[in-house]
Design a protein around this motif. Structure first.
Motif, PDB file in Angstrom:
ATOM      1  N   THR A  41       0.818  -1.225   0.000  1.00  0.00           N
ATOM      2  CA  THR A  41       0.000   0.000   0.000  1.00  0.00           C
ATOM      3  C   THR A  41       0.849   1.270   0.000  1.00  0.00           C
ATOM      4  O   THR A  41       0.318   2.367   0.136  1.00  0.00           O
ATOM      5  CB  THR A  41      -0.956   0.022   1.214  1.00  0.00           C
ATOM      6  OG1 THR A  41      -0.213  -0.283   2.401  1.00  0.00           O
ATOM      7  CG2 THR A  41      -2.076  -0.970   1.046  1.00  0.00           C
ATOM      8  N   GLY A  42       2.164   1.140  -0.131  1.00  0.00           N
ATOM      9  CA  GLY A  42       3.003   2.321  -0.290  1.00  0.00           C
ATOM     10  C   GLY A  42       3.458   2.963   1.002  1.00  0.00           C
ATOM     11  O   GLY A  42       3.743   4.159   1.026  1.00  0.00           O
ATOM     12  N   LYS A  43       3.567   2.173   2.072  1.00  0.00           N
ATOM     13  CA  LYS A  43       3.980   2.744   3.358  1.00  0.00           C
ATOM     14  C   LYS A  43       5.437   3.212   3.310  1.00  0.00           C
ATOM     15  O   LYS A  43       5.774   4.289   3.799  1.00  0.00           O
ATOM     16  CB  LYS A  43       3.771   1.721   4.483  1.00  0.00           C
ATOM     17  CG  LYS A  43       2.322   1.260   4.644  1.00  0.00           C
ATOM     18  CD  LYS A  43       2.129   0.347   5.836  1.00  0.00           C
ATOM     19  CE  LYS A  43       2.881  -0.972   5.742  1.00  0.00           C
ATOM     20  NZ  LYS A  43       2.422  -1.827   4.624  1.00  0.00           N
ATOM     21  N   THR A  44       6.312   2.390   2.730  1.00  0.00           N
ATOM     22  CA  THR A  44       7.717   2.777   2.628  1.00  0.00           C
ATOM     23  C   THR A  44       7.882   3.966   1.684  1.00  0.00           C
ATOM     24  O   THR A  44       8.690   4.870   1.934  1.00  0.00           O
ATOM     25  CB  THR A  44       8.574   1.589   2.148  1.00  0.00           C
ATOM     26  OG1 THR A  44       8.486   0.536   3.119  1.00  0.00           O
ATOM     27  CG2 THR A  44      10.028   1.991   1.973  1.00  0.00           C
ATOM     28  N   VAL A  45       7.109   3.985   0.612  1.00  0.00           N
ATOM     29  CA  VAL A  45       7.124   5.131  -0.312  1.00  0.00           C
ATOM     30  C   VAL A  45       6.733   6.403   0.444  1.00  0.00           C
ATOM     31  O   VAL A  45       7.306   7.480   0.221  1.00  0.00           O
ATOM     32  CB  VAL A  45       6.171   4.884  -1.501  1.00  0.00           C
ATOM     33  CG1 VAL A  45       5.997   6.147  -2.341  1.00  0.00           C
ATOM     34  CG2 VAL A  45       6.691   3.751  -2.361  1.00  0.00           C
ATOM     35  N   PHE A  46       5.793   6.288   1.353  1.00  0.00           N
ATOM     36  CA  PHE A  46       5.359   7.444   2.146  1.00  0.00           C
ATOM     37  C   PHE A  46       6.514   7.961   3.006  1.00  0.00           C
ATOM     38  O   PHE A  46       6.764   9.180   3.052  1.00  0.00           O
ATOM     39  CB  PHE A  46       4.172   7.055   3.025  1.00  0.00           C
ATOM     40  CG  PHE A  46       3.603   8.202   3.818  1.00  0.00           C
ATOM     41  CD1 PHE A  46       2.918   9.229   3.189  1.00  0.00           C
ATOM     42  CD2 PHE A  46       3.756   8.257   5.194  1.00  0.00           C
ATOM     43  CE1 PHE A  46       2.402  10.298   3.915  1.00  0.00           C
ATOM     44  CE2 PHE A  46       3.253   9.317   5.927  1.00  0.00           C
ATOM     45  CZ  PHE A  46       2.570  10.337   5.291  1.00  0.00           C
ATOM     46  N   LEU A  47       7.244   7.055   3.653  1.00  0.00           N
ATOM     47  CA  LEU A  47       8.387   7.474   4.461  1.00  0.00           C
ATOM     48  C   LEU A  47       9.422   8.210   3.615  1.00  0.00           C
ATOM     49  O   LEU A  47       9.935   9.260   4.004  1.00  0.00           O
ATOM     50  CB  LEU A  47       9.061   6.266   5.121  1.00  0.00           C
ATOM     51  CG  LEU A  47       8.407   5.613   6.331  1.00  0.00           C
ATOM     52  CD1 LEU A  47       9.376   4.637   6.977  1.00  0.00           C
ATOM     53  CD2 LEU A  47       7.954   6.640   7.352  1.00  0.00           C
TER      54      LEU A  47
END
Length: 331
Positions: A41-47
């Motif tokens: 869901t893009g959690k690392t992308v968010f960081l």
């Protein structure tokens, strides 16, 4: 004390694939926040977007007046020094011992003398419980120790914001519990703003002051932990109960017809589960400074929250409804 991080209307895509869109939230200064979400869901992308390593298509991330997406690169680089980032695997250099791995940011970004570097590194090593292991190579220690070494390295530049990318990945439940306690103790000691990306339910239930969740390219919710932990939103309830029934499936997304059918058939629990108490700092550390700040912050926004969250917060803080209304806290 840590600093506030404000995210406004953030949208990130890779080619034609939108990872998430119009994400807005505020990480309160000095508090611990968790971002949940199924895999992919893009959690690392968010960081990475928070610290300006990835540029969003729309929106901004404000850190002490600097927009990590749009400001001049020199300003972004300076603001990035306020962050400490703990990677999933520790991201340690395999040919360096733990001491040199942890010292690397100091040698790379400061002009400190070796004696000062040694003092700082050994302080951080003690903070994460790795005294005696500083001469070992990453390949000679356990995954949990590598995580702690990665956290020590994230701390050497005295960050005001700490980002932890799945600190539990690859760890057994006991070592995950140790990491959870370490994160709470760390917040107690240095009062930094913290965001932890995870899909671990134990961390989600016991560590944060605030919780958010990403799903289907959107931020489902973000706010005080009680909001998500008492939520009747199908995707949140499914995730927090690890249930097969709900919008989250084995594939990246269920199709619209399946989602509609499941939403129609979904019956949320009549009453929320009793909230697991938030972790307390280890004996001798005293109370987290964030606790008093959060209590006052939540007092001001209580009347805007769902009734179930309000009830949970009143119970946690011992706020009686009648007394609360008498003092003008409820609408």
């Amino acid at each position: 004390m840590g600093i506030e991080v404000r995210v406004e209307g953030l949208t990130k895509s890779f080619g034609r694939q939108t990872i998430w869109q119009d994400v807005s939230l505020t990480l309160p200064a000095g508090e611990v926040s968790v971002m949940l979400g199924p895999s992919g869901t893009g959690k690392t992308v968010f960081l990475k977007s928070l610290i300006g390593l990835l540029k969003p298509e729309h929106g901004r991330v404000l850190v002490d007046g600097v927009d990590m997406a749009r400001s001049p690169e020199r300003d972004i680089m300076e603001a990035r020094k306020k962050f400490g980032l703990m990677f999933q695997d520790g991201a340690l250099f395999g040919s360096m011992n733990l001491f040199d791995n942890i010292a690397f940011p100091l040698r790379e970004h400061t002009r400190k003398k070796e004696a000062e570097i040694r003092r700082i590194v050994m302080e951080r090593i003690e903070l994460v419980g790795l005294v005696g292991a500083e001469g070992k190579l990453p390949g000679e220690i356990s995954g949990g120790m590598r995580k702690r070494a990665g956290l020590a390295r994230a701390l050497v530049l005295d960050p005001e914001v700490i980002l932890c990318d799945e600190p539990d990945s690859g760890l057994d439940p006991v070592r995950t519990a140790f990491i959870s306690q370490l994160l709470i103790d760390l917040n107690t000691r240095i009062d930094a703003t913290m965001l932890i990306v995870t899909h671990n339910l134990d961390i989600a239930a016991t560590v944060p002051d605030n919780m958010g969740m990403l799903f289907r390219r959107e931020l489902v919710a973000f706010g005080p932990r009680e909001v998500l932990l008492t939520s009747r939103e199908p995707v949140v309830a499914q995730f927090l109960t690890a249930s097969k029934a709900g919008p989250i499936g084995m594939s990246e997304e269920k199709d619209a017809a399946t989602l509609a059918a499941e939403a129609a058939a979904y019956t949320p629990p009549a009453e929320p589960k009793a909230l697991v108490p938030q972790l307390e700092p280890s004996a001798g550390l005293g109370e987290r400074a964030a606790v008093a700040r959060r209590r006052e912050r939540v007092r001001g926004l209580l009347h805007t929250l769902p009734e179930r969250a309000q009830s949970a917060i009143r119970a946690a803080y011992g706020w009686e409804r009648s007394a609360w209304a008498h003092h003008g806290g409820a609408s």
